[in-house]
Design an enzyme around this catalytic site. Structure first.
Site, PDB file in Angstrom:
ATOM      1  N   LYS A 187       0.892  -1.264   0.081  1.00 37.71           N
ATOM      2  CA  LYS A 187       0.030   0.115   0.086  1.00 37.71           C
ATOM      3  C   LYS A 187       0.661   1.196  -0.007  1.00 37.71           C
ATOM      4  CE  LYS A 187      -1.910   2.914   2.911  1.00 37.71           C
ATOM      5  NZ  LYS A 187      -1.759   4.087   2.316  1.00 37.71           N
ATOM      6  N   GLY A 239       7.285   4.443   8.012  1.00 40.04           N
ATOM      7  CA  GLY A 239       6.192   5.630   8.283  1.00 40.04           C
ATOM      8  C   GLY A 239       6.712   6.263   9.699  1.00 40.04           C
ATOM      9  N   SER A 240       5.651   6.898  10.249  1.00 37.52           N
ATOM     10  CA  SER A 240       5.942   7.710  11.492  1.00 37.52           C
ATOM     11  C   SER A 240       5.961   6.569  12.661  1.00 37.52           C
ATOM     12  CB  SER A 240       4.708   8.514  11.719  1.00 37.52           C
ATOM     13  OG  SER A 240       3.270   7.957  11.851  1.00 37.52           O
ATOM     14  N   THR A 241       6.439   7.130  13.843  1.00 35.62           N
ATOM     15  CA  THR A 241       6.616   6.320  14.945  1.00 35.62           C
ATOM     16  C   THR A 241       5.437   5.923  15.617  1.00 35.62           C
ATOM     17  OG1 THR A 241       8.884   7.091  15.408  1.00 35.62           O
ATOM     18  CG2 THR A 241       7.672   6.242  17.306  1.00 35.62           C
ATOM     19  N   GLY A 244       3.599   3.227  13.752  1.00 38.08           N
ATOM     20  CA  GLY A 244       4.433   2.118  14.144  1.00 38.08           C
ATOM     21  C   GLY A 244       3.981   1.566  15.177  1.00 38.08           C
ATOM     22  N   CYS A 295      13.537  10.686   6.601  1.00 44.09           N
ATOM     23  CA  CYS A 295      13.640  10.256   8.111  1.00 44.09           C
ATOM     24  C   CYS A 295      15.136  10.414   8.622  1.00 44.09           C
ATOM     25  CB  CYS A 295      13.280   8.518   8.172  1.00 44.09           C
ATOM     26  SG  CYS A 295      14.260   7.785   6.765  1.00 44.09           S
ATOM     27  N   GLU A 392      10.500  15.312  15.542  1.00 42.58           N
ATOM     28  CA  GLU A 392      10.819  15.247  14.109  1.00 42.58           C
ATOM     29  C   GLU A 392       9.883  16.411  13.311  1.00 42.58           C
ATOM     30  OE1 GLU A 392       9.527  11.856  12.012  1.00 42.58           O
ATOM     31  OE2 GLU A 392      11.255  11.705  10.954  1.00 42.58           O
TER      32      GLU A 392
HETATM   33  P1  TAP Z   1       2.742   7.792   8.366  1.00 48.02           P
HETATM   34  O1  TAP Z   1       1.665   8.571   8.580  1.00 48.02           O
HETATM   35  O2  TAP Z   1       2.996   6.837   9.371  1.00 48.02           O
HETATM   36  O3  TAP Z   1       2.129   6.763   7.068  1.00 48.02           O
HETATM   37  C1  TAP Z   1       2.917   5.607   6.651  1.00 48.02           C
HETATM   38  C2  TAP Z   1       2.115   4.917   5.874  1.00 48.02           C
HETATM   39  O4  TAP Z   1       1.398   4.280   6.735  1.00 48.02           O
HETATM   40  C3  TAP Z   1       1.299   5.698   4.799  1.00 48.02           C
HETATM   41  O5  TAP Z   1       1.125   4.729   3.751  1.00 48.02           O
HETATM   42  C4  TAP Z   1       0.041   5.625   5.633  1.00 48.02           C
HETATM   43  O6  TAP Z   1      -1.195   5.826   4.736  1.00 48.02           O
HETATM   44  C5  TAP Z   1       0.016   4.342   6.249  1.00 48.02           C
HETATM   45  N1  TAP Z   1      -0.880   4.424   7.616  1.00 48.02           N
HETATM   46  C6  TAP Z   1      -1.295   5.378   8.048  1.00 48.02           C
HETATM   47  N2  TAP Z   1      -2.164   4.894   9.303  1.00 48.02           N
HETATM   48  C7  TAP Z   1      -2.089   3.495   9.238  1.00 48.02           C
HETATM   49  C8  TAP Z   1      -2.210   2.343  10.198  1.00 48.02           C
HETATM   50  N3  TAP Z   1      -3.011   2.763  11.269  1.00 48.02           N
HETATM   51  N4  TAP Z   1      -2.121   1.244   9.891  1.00 48.02           N
HETATM   52  C9  TAP Z   1      -1.285   0.822   8.664  1.00 48.02           C
HETATM   53  N5  TAP Z   1      -0.987   2.118   7.795  1.00 48.02           N
HETATM   54  C10 TAP Z   1      -1.234   3.162   8.223  1.00 48.02           C
HETATM   55  O7  TAP Z   1       3.881   8.075   8.081  1.00 48.02           O
HETATM   56  P2  TAP Z   1       4.072   9.408   6.862  1.00 48.02           P
HETATM   57  O8  TAP Z   1       3.698  10.800   7.363  1.00 48.02           O
HETATM   58  O9  TAP Z   1       3.653   8.948   5.610  1.00 48.02           O
HETATM   59  O10 TAP Z   1       5.614   9.400   6.649  1.00 48.02           O
HETATM   60  C11 TAP Z   1       6.638  10.232   7.310  1.00 48.02           C
HETATM   61  C12 TAP Z   1       7.291   9.245   8.300  1.00 48.02           C
HETATM   62  O11 TAP Z   1       7.933   7.951   7.829  1.00 48.02           O
HETATM   63  C13 TAP Z   1       8.528   9.996   9.169  1.00 48.02           C
HETATM   64  O12 TAP Z   1       8.251   9.960  10.472  1.00 48.02           O
HETATM   65  C14 TAP Z   1       9.590   9.507   8.432  1.00 48.02           C
HETATM   66  O13 TAP Z   1      10.575   9.666   9.437  1.00 48.02           O
HETATM   67  C15 TAP Z   1       9.145   8.042   8.218  1.00 48.02           C
HETATM   68  N6  TAP Z   1      10.288   7.282   7.498  1.00 48.02           N
HETATM   69  C16 TAP Z   1      10.889   6.544   7.813  1.00 48.02           C
HETATM   70  C17 TAP Z   1      12.056   5.634   7.024  1.00 48.02           C
HETATM   71  C18 TAP Z   1      12.933   4.851   7.712  1.00 48.02           C
HETATM   72  S1  TAP Z   1      13.636   3.711   6.764  1.00 48.02           S
HETATM   73  N7  TAP Z   1      13.099   4.754   8.903  1.00 48.02           N
HETATM   74  C19 TAP Z   1      11.881   6.257   5.844  1.00 48.02           C
HETATM   75  C20 TAP Z   1      10.899   6.937   5.148  1.00 48.02           C
HETATM   76  C21 TAP Z   1      10.095   7.746   6.105  1.00 48.02           C
HETATM   77  P3  TAP Z   1      -1.456   7.274   4.370  1.00 48.02           P
HETATM   78  O14 TAP Z   1      -0.601   8.169   3.528  1.00 48.02           O
HETATM   79  O15 TAP Z   1      -2.873   7.284   3.550  1.00 48.02           O
HETATM   80  O16 TAP Z   1      -1.952   8.190   5.736  1.00 48.02           O
END
Ligand code: TAP
Length: 483
Positions: A187, A239-241, A244, A295, A392
């Protein structure tokens, strides 16, 4: 919007063309090798212009279930039984097809996500191909990767990815899972589904057996349905902590395997003996690459007190030259902020920084009138307790602090809930060893920053997650190893 509506930093626009590929008006879900209509759709927009690029399907419970079933069938009947060398050939083919269609992927990535074309062209797309090439090579050599162990696939993997590196994160997830004999339901993020859907088209073209890779678009709920599906054997989440943690709670007691790649708040540490001009470039790359939506971004800068005035002056001078503008312009250094929600989050944290007493500075250049933009920003006079130092921001905002001794730098650098990455700049090899060993981070760069390679495992400690992606460690997380 015309090219002239964007700030160009005094350069004539050098726009990448958009007439060499086709974006459909709407995209369905990629399930079992077919395009399946979803009951509802949502729009994906260009964050630089606010214009709708396309509509994509919103997968609900029924569609996610259909995708998991297709993945299970493909796992049991085809993919887990196929000779490993044959699996490898498909991965090589996908890698080559990405290279052939690199320009198309780069432009769509910049249009859907807002990142500068220079970055999607030179970093995201080549690295995505490199991940497929690297893992293609391992497919028939897994017994050499883990000598003495029995190596088996895990089964059906549910993968959920964020919006900051949409194609690259898809490659990080899909390539190792396939190489090890697993099948996939992936997804993409709600705001950046297009390159994953283009990858689905490409996977169809590659002749990969149907159902081996399924791509379901949707919002957080779709992701939740996928990771909670009882027939998913492993969850790979980036994704976000906060999300996670929720996923980990939901998996308790299920026996599912998982990797969680979460947020970060990296320290970039500059010593007085560092090559200052190179370090300033490293600071700029560390925090302003991909608008700071990274990240492992070097979002906290620690400068040795004796050189702090000099470094900050040079940094400000360099920041005056950064072009914030049209992501499709090859002159652009900082593109659009991915979504209005993310822009609000950045603005709120910047406001908190000012209210808590830190001192903000921004360059004098403008930003475009329409779309989501934030100027590169730095804060001095920061305290360890400030929200901009602890949380962050995921935007182009740098919090600067000083230190006197290596131990002070380490203590301050490790004072965060995260532990993903870090950087050290010094002329002394011994200092590099001391600092890199002392930093509580999964990835540490010395005299460089934000360097990625598929052979090198990436991942964090503490609230930055569990597990590694890339290298042998990443490969191991997609295998069942028995000794
Ligand atoms: P999130 O809001 O956590 O979303 C990540 C993914 O999870 C998206 O596809 C999101 O869908 C989905 N999602 C949201 N709620 C969910 C749930 N309850 N159960 C399962 N999936 C769910 O993070 P983001 O804002 O997209 O990304 C930014 C974060 O990712 C930052 O904290 C960044 O540090 C982290 N990140 C970490 C890494 C590594 S390798 N450590 C790399 C890149 C990014 P939607 O988009 O539709 O909300």
């Amino acid at each position: 919007m015309s090219a002239n509506d964007f700030f160009s930093g005094g350069f004539s626009p050098a726009l990448e063309s958009v007439d060499h590929f086709e974006l459909k008006k709407s995209y369905d879900l990629f399930i079992g090798g077919k395009w399946v209509k979803a009951p509802k759709q949502f729009a994906t927009t260009n964050p630089a212009t606010g214009k709708v690029l396309s509509k994509v399907g919103l997968a609900g419970k029924k569609e996610v279930n259909q995708a998991v079933k297709a993945a299970r069938k493909a796992y049991e009947n085809v993919w887990s039984k196929m000779p490993a060398a044959e699996r490898g050939k498909y991965l090589f083919r996908i890698a080559r097809l990405i290279q052939e269609r690199a320009r198309e992927f780069a432009v769509i990535e910049s249009m859907d996500g807002g990142k500068p074309i220079r970055e999607s062209r030179d970093i995201d797309v080549p690295l995505a191909a490199a991940h497929f090439f690297y893992h293609a090579g391992w497919a028939d050599k897994l017994n050499f990767a883990f000598p003495g162990a029995g190596v088996n696939p895990i089964g059906v993997v549910g993968q959920v990815i964020p919006w900051n590196f949409p194609l690259l994160m898809a490659a990080w997830k899909i390539a190792p899972a396939l190489a090890c004999g697993n099948t996939i339901v992936l997804k993409p993020a709600e705001t950046t589904p297009l390159t994953a859907l283009k990858l689905a088209e490409l996977i169809g073209d590659s002749g990969l057996p149907t159902g081996v890779v399924n791509i379901v678009t949707g919002a957080g709920e779709t992701g939740q349905t996928l990771v909670e599906h009882p027939d998913v054997d492993k969850v790979a989440f980036t994704g976000s902590t906060a999300v996670g943690k929720a996923i980990r709670r939901s998996m308790a007691g299920t026996g599912k395997r998982f990797t969680l790649e979460l947020g970060g708040k990296a320290a970039n540490i500059i010593f007085e003996d560092a090559p200052i001009n190179e370090a300033v470039e490293g600071i700029v790359n560390g925090i302003f690459f991909n608008q700071g939506h990274v990240c492992c971004a070097g979002s906290r800068l620690f400068v040795q007190e004796s050189i702090s005035d000099k470094v900050i002056k040079k940094l400000q001078k360099r920041m005056e030259t950064l072009v914030v503008g049209n992501p499709l312009d090859k002159n652009t250094d900082i593109g659009a902020i991915n979504s209005p929600e993310q822009l609000d989050r950045i603005k709120n944290l910047v406001k908190a920084g000012k209210q808590e007493g830190a001192c903000m500075w921004q360059p004098s250049g403008g930003v475009p009138r329409k779309g989501n933009w934030f100027k590169p920003t730095l804060f001095t006079e920061c305290a360890q307790s400030h929200r901009i130092v602890q949380e962050e921001i995921f935007g182009p905002v740098l919090a600067i602090q000083t230190f006197r001794t290596p131990q002070e730098a380490l203590t301050k650098a490790n004072n965060t809930p995260y532990g993903l990455s870090g950087g050290v700049w010094t002329d002394k090899g011994s200092k590099i060893f001391k600092m890199t060993a002392g930093l509580n981070a999964g990835v540490v760069w010395a005299n460089t920053f934000n360097k990625f390679d598929p052979t090198s495992p990436f991942g964090g400690y503490k609230e930055s997650g569990i597990g590694r992606e890339g290298g042998l460690q990443g490969l191991a997380s997609y295998c069942q190893l028995s000794h």
